[in-house]
Write an enzyme that holds these catalytic residues in place. Structure first.
Site, PDB file in Angstrom:
ATOM      1  N   LYS A   1       0.836  -1.201   0.000  1.00 17.86           N
ATOM      2  CA  LYS A   1       0.000   0.000   0.000  1.00 17.86           C
ATOM      3  C   LYS A   1       0.876   1.257   0.000  1.00 17.86           C
ATOM      4  CE  LYS A   1      -1.795   2.062   3.496  1.00 17.86           C
ATOM      5  NZ  LYS A   1      -2.511   2.448   4.734  1.00 17.86           N
TER       6      LYS A   1
ATOM      7  N   ASP B   1      -6.604   0.937   1.082  1.00 16.41           N
ATOM      8  CA  ASP B   1      -6.652   1.010   2.542  1.00 16.41           C
ATOM      9  C   ASP B   1      -8.002   0.502   2.994  1.00 16.41           C
ATOM     10  OD1 ASP B   1      -8.443   2.997   1.865  1.00 16.41           O
ATOM     11  OD2 ASP B   1      -7.509   4.550   3.095  1.00 16.41           O
TER      12      ASP B   1
END
Length: 250
Positions: free
Chosen positions: A160, A178
């Site tokens: 991420k 997320d």
């Protein structure tokens, strides 16, 4: 002599055994339909969704404050299990004194902890930031690398983090998933998946290239302010007429 007849003794009433009472069972709740089983989105519908996002917010910005790719990388590493607002509060003063890997190393782990102590897991994060700063200097000439694999090799940086940095610092068409993007992808049915990677790959597959630069920002903001976890604001949702969520309130 009269014949004596004996009456047969009355039979004892049969004792009925207590039968076990049937255990009351609650009716099973109907199984929730998998989002994968809902009507799939058409390309035209997906184009319409992101056209609406673009019209409402043509140039979405990430909410983590930074001044260069290095400070962006640090901010994203610090944001794990923390809010962007909380990270910004700590990094405003930090980035005034340490906005390069060398300055961060000069600051040192102990002093860094003092700047970020209001952020969750600050001790571990301080250790990672110092370590990634050292690695940037020793292996990448003090510059943030521009490939996912190289960014993921840095202490404290995962997929991420790499996707956020590649997108925001270098304009790559990446999808950072997320908790907000994961929820929106599943709830709307745009890209159902059991893991962030499944949702990431699903979104990259269906979102038209013309929207990919800003797509993850639109989805994050949508999840953060409209498609809330506990009480989604369906009544003000830009895409409520297209959303596949069976429990939407409009």
């Amino acid at each position: 002599m009269a014949k004596i007849t004996r009456k047969p003794a009355p039979r004892k009433a049969a004792v009925l055994k207590n039968k076990a009472k049937p255990v009351a069972t609650k009716p099973r709740a109907p199984a929730k339909k998998s989002l994968r089983a809902t009507r799939p989105w058409t390309p035209a519908e997906i184009h319409e969704v992101f056209s609406r996002f673009r019209k409402a917010n043509p140039e979405p910005k990430g909410e983590l404050e930074h001044v260069n790719p290095f400070t962006l990388l640090v901010a994203v590493v610090l944001s794990a299990q923390a809010t962007d607002a909380g990270v910004n509060k700590a990094t405003r003063a930090l980035f005034e004194v340490a906005d390069t890997p060398q300055k961060m190393l000069d600051l040192g782990e102990e002093r860094l902890r003092e700047y970020i102590r209001t952020i969750g897991l600050y001790r571990t994060k301080a250790k990672n930031v110092i370590a990634l700063s050292a690695k940037l200097l020793s292996e990448f000439g003090g510059q943030v690398p521009r490939t996912r694999a190289e960014i993921e090799s840095l202490p404290g940086a995962g997929r991420k983090t790499a996707n956020v940095v590649l997108n925001m610092a270098f304009g790559e068409h990446t999808m950072a998933v997320d908790t907000h993007v994961f929820r929106v992808g599943n709830r709307t049915g745009l890209a159902p998946g059991k893991t962030p990677l499944e949702v990431e790959l699903g979104l990259e597959k269906v979102i038209p290239a013309e929207f990919m630069l800003h797509a993850h920002h639109w989805l994050i903001l949508h999840g953060r302010y409209t498609c809330l976890a506990r009480k989604p604001r369906c009544e003000v949702c830009l895409i409520n007429d297209l959303c596949r969520w069976p429990e939407k309130t409009v």
